[in-house]
Design an enzyme around this catalytic site. Structure first.
Site, PDB file in Angstrom:
ATOM      1  N   LYS A 241      -6.347   8.298 -30.097  1.00  0.00           N
ATOM      2  CA  LYS A 241      -7.472   8.509 -30.924  1.00  0.00           C
ATOM      3  C   LYS A 241      -7.450   9.591 -31.739  1.00  0.00           C
ATOM      4  O   LYS A 241      -6.964  10.630 -31.416  1.00  0.00           O
ATOM      5  CB  LYS A 241      -8.757   8.656 -29.979  1.00  0.00           C
ATOM      6  CG  LYS A 241      -9.012   7.460 -28.915  1.00  0.00           C
ATOM      7  CD  LYS A 241     -10.166   7.830 -28.095  1.00  0.00           C
ATOM      8  CE  LYS A 241     -10.507   6.703 -26.919  1.00  0.00           C
ATOM      9  NZ  LYS A 241     -11.098   5.507 -27.735  1.00  0.00           N
ATOM     10  N   ARG A 315     -10.484  -3.136 -20.620  1.00  0.00           N
ATOM     11  CA  ARG A 315     -10.427  -4.381 -20.239  1.00  0.00           C
ATOM     12  C   ARG A 315      -9.207  -5.123 -19.324  1.00  0.00           C
ATOM     13  O   ARG A 315      -9.320  -5.855 -18.616  1.00  0.00           O
ATOM     14  CB  ARG A 315     -10.502  -5.243 -21.385  1.00  0.00           C
ATOM     15  CG  ARG A 315      -9.238  -5.140 -22.258  1.00  0.00           C
ATOM     16  CD  ARG A 315      -9.355  -5.787 -24.066  1.00  0.00           C
ATOM     17  NE  ARG A 315     -10.295  -4.751 -24.462  1.00  0.00           N
ATOM     18  CZ  ARG A 315     -10.579  -5.062 -25.684  1.00  0.00           C
ATOM     19  NH1 ARG A 315     -10.140  -6.168 -26.419  1.00  0.00           N
ATOM     20  NH2 ARG A 315     -11.414  -4.156 -26.323  1.00  0.00           N
TER      21      ARG A 315
END
Length: 464
Positions: A241, A315
């Protein structure tokens, strides 16, 4: 909790709830200086307004609190956060019992402070306390405030102090306090064998992944499973990130914190359910053992996943947990996860986006979300978008290309791991207040907790 509520006090200051429409009538029959002071300060009774009124000797004599009749939860929240230390009594005339109870909850939430890392004591350590209003269910109020406060504390804790081991210890402590049981899978080989995606996401960190399974309640009660994403810090992995996106990634375990907070409330209230909480606790770190774009992972269910983006790790953690949840043949599965920026684009930071495989459960959230000012918004499980998750080499890819409908495609990915007949709610939450409001300080937040609890209570009732 003992410091923000008190049974009785002879020197309590009166809290007078008003609205712009009721302000004039509320001041009638009171000393004229009340009205003069309100005019001088521009106090109109708007929600969140607090006006302190001095007595003849300069002492605090009364407090006017402006509130929204449609949201009594926050009636006293601004007062709890701004008044000087002392004891206060709510003027209950004209208020319903329901409004009074919710106002008491709001007082507790408005009193929340996170001081773990403050070296200086507060300048005024005199507690600000509310005298218990008549007829309020004290256990219900304190349970709600404590559960939300615990959730906030977990999210606000620095990541170095809340890695997978510490998060597992929190779950174990919670289970022990309520007479439940917690099993923690900590052995790396066992995690790798039985929870392959959780292992892959967390294997680069020196803080080994943990799989947490907490159980509580009568075995013959309807089974309800709460699932929480427990990414204790998310660097993004090899798809690292940027600085701005990584700054608050201590909150990436906000789903796990919310699941634990909701479980705390369910157990305190004694809901008539067989509760299971499943959490995958990991750190998504960067290292030579990081999983990579292009890798193909096997999930607990046996389905294979091609990795498009290592920053779509939550996920993967949930995929293993949802497969386990389905084995329990639950009456309902609810998962909480700080999953996608796309959900924030769709609904902003202050609404919990959710998806539902069951229309009745989605509808059951509407009234409690409004009544408890816990806004949620249903997004569609639009099956035609499933094509965006097609892989050339595996059963599915973990992130869709093109950047469109990211929250929906993430939900569709998760749906693959939930049995078709199982009612399922998926919450894609911010878990963080980016601005301060009465009762909702900047920092960790239990989004969706109040609404889901009220819906569960209405559906299943209480054992006691």
């Amino acid at each position: 909790m003992e410091s923000v509520f008190v049974d009785e006090s002879p020197a309590a200051v009166e809290l007078i709830p008003v609205t712009p429409e009721s302000l004039h009538a509320a001041l009638e029959g009171r000393p004229a200086r009340y009205a003069r002071w309100a005019r001088a300060t521009g106090f109109t009774g708007e929600a969140g307004g607090v006006l302190q009124i001095a007595g003849d000797q300069g002492e605090l004599e009364a407090v006017l609190v402006g509130y929204d009749v449609d949201q009594p939860l926050w009636m006293l929240a601004a007062a709890a956060g701004s008044l000087p230390g002392g004891d206060y009594r709510l003027q209950e005339a004209g208020l319903t019992a329901e409004a009074i109870e919710r106002a008491a909850v709001g007082w507790g939430l408005g009193s929340y402070r996170f001081r773990r890392y403050r070296s200086e004591p507060p300048t005024d350590d005199t507690p600000v306390r509310l005298i218990w209003p008549d007829g309020v269910n004290r256990e219900r109020v304190t349970s709600m405030v404590a559960a939300i406060g615990h959730t906030r504390d977990l999210i606000n804790t620095a990541p170095a102090d809340l890695m997978p081991g510490e998060l597992a210890a929190e779950a174990e402590d919670l289970a022990e306090r309520h007479g439940g049981a917690a099993r923690v899978v900590a052995d790396p080989d066992e995690v790798a064998r039985d929870w392959p995606c959780i292992h892959a996401v967390g294997r680069a960190s020196e803080h080994h992944p943990r799989v947490i399974e907490l159980t509580w309640g009568p075995e013959d009660a309807p089974p309800v499973v709460l699932v929480g994403k427990g990414v204790c810090f998310d660097s993004g992995g090899l798809n690292i990130k940027p600085d701005s996106a990584m700054r608050q990634m201590k909150k990436d375990m906000g789903g796990a914190a919310t699941a634990l907070g909701l479980a705390d409330l369910i157990m305190r209230a004694g809901l008539a359910v067989r509760l299971t909480v499943l959490i995958g606790a990991v750190e998504n770190a960067v290292g030579s053992r990081s999983f990579r774009p292009g890798d193909v992972l096997s999930t607990r269910s046996g389905r294979t996943v091609e990795i498009d983006n290592t920053d779509a790790e939550g996920r993967l953690v949930l995929a293993d947990l949802l497969d386990r949840a389905g084995e329990l043949e639950p009456a309902l599965v609810v998962d909480f996860a700080t999953l996608t920026g796309a959900a924030r684009v769709a609904v902003g930071h202050e609404i919990a986006a959710f998806f539902a495989s069951d229309d009745a459960w989605a509808a059951a959230l509407e009234e409690p979300a409004r009544a408890w000012d816990d806004p949620v918004w249903r997004l569609p499980l639009h099956a035609p978008y499933r094509h965006m998750l097609e892989s050339d080499v595996a059963d599915v890819v973990n992130a869709s290309s093109g950047g469109q409908a990211g929250a929906i495609t993430a939900a569709l990915f998760l749906q693959d791991f939930v049995p078709a007949e199982t009612p399922w709610l998926h919450f894609d939450i911010m878990a963080f207040n980016t601005r301060a409001r009465p009762g909702r300080p900047k920092g960790g937040e239990a989004m969706g907790l109040r609404a889901v609890f009220a819906a569960l209570e209405a559906r299943f009732g209480r054992v006691r």
